[in-house]
Design an enzyme around this catalytic site. Structure first.
Site, PDB file in Angstrom:
ATOM      1  N   CYS A 115       1.187  50.887  44.518  1.00  0.00           N
ATOM      2  CA  CYS A 115       0.896  49.521  45.057  1.00  0.00           C
ATOM      3  C   CYS A 115       2.098  48.956  45.248  1.00  0.00           C
ATOM      4  CB  CYS A 115       0.102  49.039  44.179  1.00  0.00           C
ATOM      5  SG  CYS A 115      -1.665  49.853  44.059  1.00  0.00           S
ATOM      6  N   HIS A 252       0.235  41.038  44.767  1.00  0.00           N
ATOM      7  CA  HIS A 252      -0.476  42.499  45.273  1.00  0.00           C
ATOM      8  C   HIS A 252      -2.004  42.170  45.029  1.00  0.00           C
ATOM      9  CE1 HIS A 252      -1.978  46.351  45.186  1.00  0.00           C
ATOM     10  NE2 HIS A 252      -2.178  46.311  43.985  1.00  0.00           N
ATOM     11  N   ASN A 282      -8.430  46.437  47.242  1.00  0.00           N
ATOM     12  CA  ASN A 282      -7.155  47.010  46.846  1.00  0.00           C
ATOM     13  C   ASN A 282      -6.806  47.940  47.770  1.00  0.00           C
ATOM     14  OD1 ASN A 282      -4.796  48.003  45.963  1.00  0.00           O
ATOM     15  ND2 ASN A 282      -5.428  48.235  43.950  1.00  0.00           N
TER      16      ASN A 282
END
Length: 325
Positions: A115, A252, A282
């Site tokens: 990520c 994020h 996500n």
């Protein structure tokens, strides 16, 4: 003293056509829309079509970023793709995207930082542009997480989606002050002692399979908040800036509660925090460029605005990029 800065001159994103809502998920796993929204803020995610590859998502995002930047393939001399889900074990998926775009100069390679990948990719490209090893770079984050999820595990399958985002960076001369437009600095880190707290239980050398995402959710939550906030502070201090100088925080997009806690920890008002996780879940390395594109398309960013980008992912990896729009 004049120095080279990497200026963001265009961004773009792409989401697959198929939308999977929380209600859709509730038909196959023990969950509900209310449960998912309360714990994550996620309302839906996009799922790649059969036969659609990470390179396809990345290429479309890159084309849109290049269009926004008015950059042609012959102008690009560096491609960095951040991805956890490459088309093949090798070659780099960036090489396939390079060919599809018609780019013929410079290197194209993948970065694997989960990520945090887009921030790591920005760091790689920024360093190469500063050193004169390239003049115009494409940094892409592209993921197809739907193919590495255990769709019976509600602790992970509700969290992720597929998507891609990209940014075009161009080397420009700066005065060397924190008023320069472009990337002021990047700060990236890894703590391998936490390897098993967020990982995929497969790989060519492990069991010759792609495996599935496994996560210790509470550990990830705590570390994400602290590491993301800390890396932003480090970036600001490195440039003689303070939290009050931030015009936009772009964290994020993993979980709305993590995003809110990072903003609270940094004392950044909600109206200055970009939040898009509700629309795409996500998407790992793609979330930050997706959020960047969201802000750009809505004309939220004004020339001279200070943007703080930060992410945390498996590894554990984390980092920040401080840039002036």
């Amino acid at each position: 003293m004049s120095i080279v800065r990497s200026q963001v001159v265009g961004v773009g994103s792409y989401l697959p056509e198929r939308v999977l809502t929380n209600d859709d998920l509730a038909k196959t796993v023990d969950t509900s829309d209310a449960w998912i929204v309360k714990r994550t803020g996620i309302k839906q995610r996009h799922i790649a079509a059969d036969g659609e590859l990470t390179s396809d998502l990345g290429r479309e995002a890159a084309l849109r970023a290049m269009s926004a930047a008015q950059v042609k393939p012959q102008d690009v001399d560096l491609i960095v793709l951040a991805t956890t889900t490459p088309d093949n074990t090798f070659p780099a998926t960036a090489a396939r995207i390079q060919s599809q775009l018609g780019v013929t100069k410079g290197p194209a390679f993948d970065v694997q930082a989960v990520c945090s990948g887009f921030v790591f990719g920005l760091a790689m490209a920024d360093n190469m542009l500063r050193l004169g090893q390239a003049t115009t770079a494409l940094v892409i984050g592209a993921e197809i997480y739907s193919r590495i999820l255990d769709w019976n595990d509600r602790g992970t399958c509700v969290l992720f989606g597929d998507g891609a985002g990209a940014a075009v960076l161009r080397a420009v001369d700066g005065a060397g002050s924190n008023a320069d437009r472009g990337i002021l600095s990047t700060h990236i880190y890894t703590d391998g002692t936490r390897y098993d707290q967020l990982y995929v239980d497969g790989g060519p050398a492990t069991n010759a399979s792609s495996g599935h995402v496994r996560m210790q959710g509470q550990e990830v939550f705590r570390f994400a908040v602290n590491s993301m906030a800390s890396s932003v502070r480090t970036g600001l201090e490195a440039n003689g800036l303070t939290l009050k100088d931030i015009n936009w925080l772009i964290p994020h997009q993993a979980n709305s509660r993590i995003i809110a806690k990072v903003g609270e920890t940094l004392d950044v008002p909600d109206e200055k925090v970009i939040v898009t996780v509700q629309n795409h879940a996500n998407t790992s390395a793609a979330t930050i460029p997706l959020a960047l594109t969201h802000g750009f398309e809505r004309q939220l960013f004004k020339p001279g605005d200070l943007l703080a980008l930060t992410a945390m992912g498996g590894g554990f990896s984390w980092g920040s990029a401080i840039l002036r729009w």
